[in-house]
Motif scaffolding. Structure first.
Motif: not given
Length: 144
Positions: A1-6, A32-51, A139-142
């Motif tokens: 699945m293609p992902v936006k370069f942005g 799926t091309g979905k991007i996940y963010y993993q922060f080292d500090q627990d108090d930054l977890q609020e910035f993550e949309d999904d588990e 092989s990530i389509g953009i």
């Protein structure tokens, strides 16, 4: 699945964060091309949309997005820039980058040489080229 370069670029920028906000690791799902963010500090977890998926470390399903160091966009890029745009300062740039606090001193040199805009343009083009190459290798389509 293609992902936006942005989206890839944004994840790359977050992967480069290492300081007051803590370190961030970014991953892309190969299927799926979905991007996940993993922060080292627990108090930054609020910035993550999904588990984060439980198997985020599974390299067959998820690929960690690189940072500046991974793509060799640090000191080697600065030296290449100096070689091309500041050849008379190349030895000084090498000396600057042999010690701590190099980027602050480099920016001061750029300011004295009125080369800040040229550096930003050079760095941004190199970053885009390196990220596009990385996507192709993995092989990530953009899409733009």
């Amino acid at each position: 699945m293609p992902v936006k370069f942005g989206d890839i670029l944004q994840a790359f920028e977050f992967a480069d964060i290492d300081g007051g906000m803590g370190q961030c690791h970014t991953f892309i799902c190969r299927q799926t091309g979905k991007i996940y963010y993993q922060f080292d500090q627990d108090d930054l977890q609020e910035f993550e949309d999904d588990e984060l998926p439980d198997d985020i470390e599974d390299e067959t399903k998820y690929l960690q997005i690189p940072n500046t160091r991974d793509l060799d966009l640090g000191k080697p890029l600065v030296i290449a820039f100096a070689r091309e745009f500041l050849p008379n300062d190349l030895d000084d740039v090498r000396t600057i980058f042999s010690k701590r606090g190099a980027y602050q001193k480099f920016k001061a040199l750029l300011s004295r040489r009125a080369a800040i805009d040229a550096w930003h343009d050079y760095r941004n083009k190199a970053k885009e080229r390196a990220l596009r190459d990385w996507c192709e290798i993995h092989s990530i389509g953009i899409i733009d």
